[in-house]
Design a protein around this motif. Structure first.
Motif, PDB file in Angstrom:
ATOM      1  N   ASN A 192       0.842  -1.193   0.000  1.00  0.00           N
ATOM      2  CA  ASN A 192       0.000   0.000   0.000  1.00  0.00           C
ATOM      3  C   ASN A 192       0.877   1.244   0.000  1.00  0.00           C
ATOM      4  N   LEU A 193       0.404   2.279  -0.668  1.00  0.00           N
ATOM      5  CA  LEU A 193       1.176   3.509  -0.814  1.00  0.00           C
ATOM      6  C   LEU A 193       1.102   4.340   0.462  1.00  0.00           C
ATOM      7  N   LYS A 194       2.226   4.944   0.810  1.00  0.00           N
ATOM      8  CA  LYS A 194       2.309   5.796   1.997  1.00  0.00           C
ATOM      9  C   LYS A 194       2.601   7.226   1.555  1.00  0.00           C
ATOM     10  N   PRO A 195       1.868   8.194   2.079  1.00  0.00           N
ATOM     11  CA  PRO A 195       2.113   9.587   1.682  1.00  0.00           C
ATOM     12  C   PRO A 195       3.283  10.192   2.451  1.00  0.00           C
ATOM     13  N   ARG A 196       4.028  11.018   1.780  1.00  0.00           N
ATOM     14  CA  ARG A 196       5.098  11.806   2.387  1.00  0.00           C
ATOM     15  C   ARG A 196       4.904  13.260   1.975  1.00  0.00           C
ATOM     16  N   ARG A 197       5.200  14.173   2.893  1.00  0.00           N
ATOM     17  CA  ARG A 197       4.989  15.593   2.649  1.00  0.00           C
ATOM     18  C   ARG A 197       6.303  16.350   2.763  1.00  0.00           C
ATOM     19  N   THR A 198       6.388  17.417   2.014  1.00  0.00           N
ATOM     20  CA  THR A 198       7.581  18.251   2.070  1.00  0.00           C
ATOM     21  C   THR A 198       7.629  19.005   3.394  1.00  0.00           C
ATOM     22  N   VAL A 199       8.821  19.434   3.767  1.00  0.00           N
ATOM     23  CA  VAL A 199       8.981  20.239   4.977  1.00  0.00           C
ATOM     24  C   VAL A 199       8.351  21.602   4.723  1.00  0.00           C
ATOM     25  N   SER A 200       7.359  21.932   5.500  1.00  0.00           N
ATOM     26  CA  SER A 200       6.583  23.145   5.238  1.00  0.00           C
ATOM     27  C   SER A 200       7.396  24.399   5.535  1.00  0.00           C
ATOM     28  N   GLY A 201       7.258  25.383   4.643  1.00  0.00           N
ATOM     29  CA  GLY A 201       7.855  26.689   4.875  1.00  0.00           C
ATOM     30  C   GLY A 201       9.340  26.781   4.645  1.00  0.00           C
ATOM     31  N   VAL A 202       9.958  25.742   4.086  1.00  0.00           N
ATOM     32  CA  VAL A 202      11.405  25.779   3.877  1.00  0.00           C
ATOM     33  C   VAL A 202      11.739  26.180   2.452  1.00  0.00           C
ATOM     34  N   CYS A 203      11.064  25.567   1.493  1.00  0.00           N
ATOM     35  CA  CYS A 203      11.339  25.837   0.085  1.00  0.00           C
ATOM     36  C   CYS A 203      10.060  26.304  -0.589  1.00  0.00           C
ATOM     37  N   VAL A 204      10.192  27.278  -1.435  1.00  0.00           N
ATOM     38  CA  VAL A 204       9.064  27.804  -2.193  1.00  0.00           C
ATOM     39  C   VAL A 204       9.298  27.490  -3.665  1.00  0.00           C
ATOM     40  N   SER A 205       8.438  26.672  -4.237  1.00  0.00           N
ATOM     41  CA  SER A 205       8.576  26.263  -5.635  1.00  0.00           C
ATOM     42  C   SER A 205       7.856  27.271  -6.523  1.00  0.00           C
ATOM     43  N   ASP A 206       8.564  28.238  -6.978  1.00  0.00           N
ATOM     44  CA  ASP A 206       7.953  29.269  -7.811  1.00  0.00           C
ATOM     45  C   ASP A 206       8.918  29.658  -8.926  1.00  0.00           C
ATOM     46  N   PRO A 207       8.799  29.100 -10.139  1.00  0.00           N
ATOM     47  CA  PRO A 207       7.883  28.001 -10.470  1.00  0.00           C
ATOM     48  C   PRO A 207       8.494  26.637 -10.179  1.00  0.00           C
ATOM     49  N   GLU A 208       9.810  26.581  -9.974  1.00  0.00           N
ATOM     50  CA  GLU A 208      10.489  25.307  -9.761  1.00  0.00           C
ATOM     51  C   GLU A 208      11.520  25.477  -8.661  1.00  0.00           C
ATOM     52  N   PHE A 209      11.720  24.399  -7.915  1.00  0.00           N
ATOM     53  CA  PHE A 209      12.645  24.446  -6.787  1.00  0.00           C
ATOM     54  C   PHE A 209      14.082  24.611  -7.280  1.00  0.00           C
ATOM     55  N   GLU A 210      14.798  25.555  -6.675  1.00  0.00           N
ATOM     56  CA  GLU A 210      16.196  25.800  -7.008  1.00  0.00           C
ATOM     57  C   GLU A 210      17.068  25.380  -5.828  1.00  0.00           C
ATOM     58  N   PRO A 211      17.835  24.313  -5.961  1.00  0.00           N
ATOM     59  CA  PRO A 211      18.674  23.867  -4.838  1.00  0.00           C
ATOM     60  C   PRO A 211      19.695  24.902  -4.386  1.00  0.00           C
ATOM     61  N   GLU A 212      20.147  25.771  -5.300  1.00  0.00           N
ATOM     62  CA  GLU A 212      21.151  26.759  -4.916  1.00  0.00           C
ATOM     63  C   GLU A 212      20.596  27.796  -3.950  1.00  0.00           C
ATOM     64  N   SER A 213      19.284  27.932  -3.907  1.00  0.00           N
ATOM     65  CA  SER A 213      18.677  28.895  -2.988  1.00  0.00           C
ATOM     66  C   SER A 213      18.497  28.324  -1.585  1.00  0.00           C
ATOM     67  N   PHE A 214      18.858  27.073  -1.390  1.00  0.00           N
ATOM     68  CA  PHE A 214      18.703  26.438  -0.074  1.00  0.00           C
ATOM     69  C   PHE A 214      19.926  26.792   0.772  1.00  0.00           C
ATOM     70  N   ASN A 215      19.750  27.678   1.728  1.00  0.00           N
ATOM     71  CA  ASN A 215      20.837  28.128   2.598  1.00  0.00           C
ATOM     72  C   ASN A 215      20.641  27.693   4.047  1.00  0.00           C
ATOM     73  N   SER A 216      19.715  26.796   4.283  1.00  0.00           N
ATOM     74  CA  SER A 216      19.425  26.365   5.650  1.00  0.00           C
ATOM     75  C   SER A 216      20.372  25.248   6.074  1.00  0.00           C
ATOM     76  N   VAL A 217      20.342  24.956   7.371  1.00  0.00           N
ATOM     77  CA  VAL A 217      21.126  23.866   7.950  1.00  0.00           C
ATOM     78  C   VAL A 217      20.159  22.809   8.470  1.00  0.00           C
ATOM     79  N   VAL A 218      20.401  21.573   8.098  1.00  0.00           N
ATOM     80  CA  VAL A 218      19.557  20.462   8.524  1.00  0.00           C
ATOM     81  C   VAL A 218      20.190  19.809   9.747  1.00  0.00           C
ATOM     82  N   VAL A 219      19.432  19.713  10.819  1.00  0.00           N
ATOM     83  CA  VAL A 219      19.895  19.096  12.066  1.00  0.00           C
ATOM     84  C   VAL A 219      19.003  17.889  12.340  1.00  0.00           C
ATOM     85  N   CYS A 220      19.609  16.716  12.438  1.00  0.00           N
ATOM     86  CA  CYS A 220      18.824  15.500  12.664  1.00  0.00           C
ATOM     87  C   CYS A 220      19.550  14.598  13.649  1.00  0.00           C
TER      88      CYS A 220
END
Length: 533
Positions: A192-220
């Motif tokens: 069965n398929l499981k839904p996954r959602r993007t991290v809200s409020g981090v990237c704005v796809s307008d019109p397409e996501f640009e990885p070079e504009s990602f200046n955040s730090v991911v902590v996990c």
């Protein structure tokens, strides 16, 4: 390549070890550092995405394989006998000849293990060279690379029906709502398929996501093998923190479904992915036959030692009976003869060599040859060939093929894996009594689907149907009713069924209530007529 001192390499390794052991990990994008040497990469301490599931290496194959083969007690026994044959005082055969059988057996087993590990190497190589799309700052687009080139901090783009190459934090999808569906059958068997959602409020796809504009730090958190748990947050340049969980993580080995594409940030790669942490790696497997033979070898060795002890004691007593030295005893070069006690001691080991046939080495040669034949026939079985995928069965564990013929119980849920989504009741056995469903068996014989609905099959002769239900008191007497009531009460205690009844579905409530009423009144089943409700 820049030369670095050994001390600097050790210091770098210790820093990497400390970075990997931290409870929280900080990941930055690799794009600003693209093209720089590895020492300047921010995520250099974390492993790459190449995996290795092989058991041996070229240098350690012989010692590791010998260690595993000596788990078989018979190998220790035969090697010990071969070494004992090299002692001049107790040898009974040519030492070189005694080595041939055990060397042949261990060589065949080593070749089989090497072939099995070589297939793992081929599988790893194929998986590591699988193509994927990684964003390149130089090319300003997602370029095709191999899985083994993926690094922590890269941006990977996965298209529909493609397998996720690493654990990705979902940042963008083709869906306007930021939803991506995945199939985890490779991990947990669920289709069965499981839904996954993007991290809200981090990237704005307008019109397409640009990885070079990602200046955040991911902590996990540190990598772990829990497939249903993940803690992470994204820290923006303005110090705002956005939390994320397992609903935003694409696991390695999952397949993207019903989504044109998805873009993710690599948080775990290679051996640190959750799927690989759940893989304990290849281990030494022993079949039931091998475990049984080990026990038999122990008993045979005990019997052999007992026989040799009796023989050595008898040899000592026999030599003690001679008043003089027997003429057939040949002294050594110094003219010295061994005492009866020492001769009996030597005779103990000589008897071990003479009676070694008690554990036949030909048995193990035959077992290895039979296993090779089993693998050949299983692999080339036409009934196990799938025309849709053009693939045949693969024996991944070459040491336990004989266990397939010794399976006694199969535990399965009703997902349709074994039943092809066709649950048809045919028969059951309760306390040794078989209850067949004859009508379903007839339907299956003529390749017809069974009719739906509730059916009750009685093995006794059918009674004429009447409207409602009635108790034929005139056909019974109080003694017969009391006798049958006692029998039914006894059957409930012993667990035996009062009548041979097979049901293709649960009994209706009205049917059960009437059976209970008849039981309370102490009336036999054959004196009850059940009409329509």
């Amino acid at each position: 390549m820049t030369w670095r001192s050994p001390l600097a390499l050790v210091r770098e390794a210790l820093r990497g070890q400390r970075a990997r052991e931290k409870d929280l990990r900080n990941f930055a994008s690799n794009l600003p550092y693209e093209g720089l040497e590895k020492a300047k990469q921010p995520n250099r301490f974390f492993p790459g995405n190449a995996i290795k599931t092989t058991k041996y290496t070229l240098l350690l194959f012989i010692p590791m394989n010998l260690f595993e083969q000596f788990h078989r007690l018979a190998n220790i026994y035969f090697v010990g006998l071969a070494i004992l044959n090299f002692v001049p005082v107790v040898n009974a055969f040519q030492p070189e000849v005694a080595l041939i059988p055990i060397c042949v057996i261990m060589t065949l087993t080593a070749l089989k293990d090497a072939w099995e590990d070589f297939r793992r190497y081929q599988s790893d190589r194929k998986r590591n060279n699988t193509p994927c799309f990684i964003y390149s700052r130089r090319e300003k687009q997602f370029s095709e690379r191999s899985w083994k080139e993926v690094q922590v901090g890269d941006f990977v783009k996965v298209f529909s029906n493609e397998i996720v190459p690493a654990d990705l934090l979902l940042l963008d999808t083709s869906d306007p709502n930021g939803v991506c569906h995945i199939e985890t059958s490779n991990l947990d068997g669920e289709t069965n398929l499981k839904p996954r959602r993007t991290v809200s409020g981090v990237c704005v796809s307008d019109p397409e996501f640009e990885p070079e504009s990602f200046n955040s730090v991911v902590v996990c958190e540190r990598p772990n093998n829990n497939l249903n748990h993940f803690k992470c947050y994204v820290e923006k340049p303005d110090k705002e923190k956005v939390g994320a969980g397992i609903e935003s993580l694409l696991l390695r080995g999952c397949t993207v479904k019903n989504t044109d594409h998805a873009v993710g940030f690599v948080v775990y790669a290679g051996q640190e992915t959750k799927s690989m942490l759940n893989n304990n790696g290849p281990r030494y497997k022993r079949s039931k036959l091998e475990r049984k033979l080990n026990i038999d070898v122990i008993f045979c060795v005990i019997l052999l030692l007992s026989m040799c002890f009796v023989g050595s004691v008898g040899h000592f007593l026999w030599l003690e009976e001679f008043p003089d030295v027997p003429p057939y005893l040949v002294p050594d070069s110094n003219g010295h003869l061994d005492s009866p006690g020492l001769s009996g001691f030597y005779m103990f080991f000589t008897m071990i060599i003479l009676l070694q046939i008690l554990i036949p080495i030909s048995l193990y040669v035959s077992i290895e040859l039979v296993k090779i034949g089993q693998i050949f026939f299983i692999t080339n079985d036409a009934d196990l060939y799938d025309e849709e995928t053009d693939s045949r069965v693969q024996c991944k564990a070459l040491k336990i093929t004989e266990d397939l013929g010794q399976i006694e119980y199969i535990f399965s849920d009703k997902t349709g894996t074994l039943t092809e989504n066709k649950m048809v009741f045919r028969r059951c056995s309760i306390i040794g009594t078989e209850y067949p469903h004859k009508e379903n068996a007839i339907r299956l014989a003529v390749l017809e689907e069974p009719e739906s609905g509730e059916e009750v099959i009685f093995n006794q002769r059918p009674q004429p149907s009447q409207t409602g239900w009635s108790l034929h008191a005139e056909d019974t007497n109080p003694e017969e009713m009391q006798h049958h009531h006692d029998n039914r009460r006894k059957s409930r205690v012993t667990g035996s069924a009062p009548s041979d009844v097979a049901f293709s579905s649960p009994l209706p409530s009205w049917f059960q209530s009437r059976l209970q009423m008849a039981d309370l009144l102490g009336v036999s089943d054959k004196h009850i007529n059940f009409g329509p409700k």
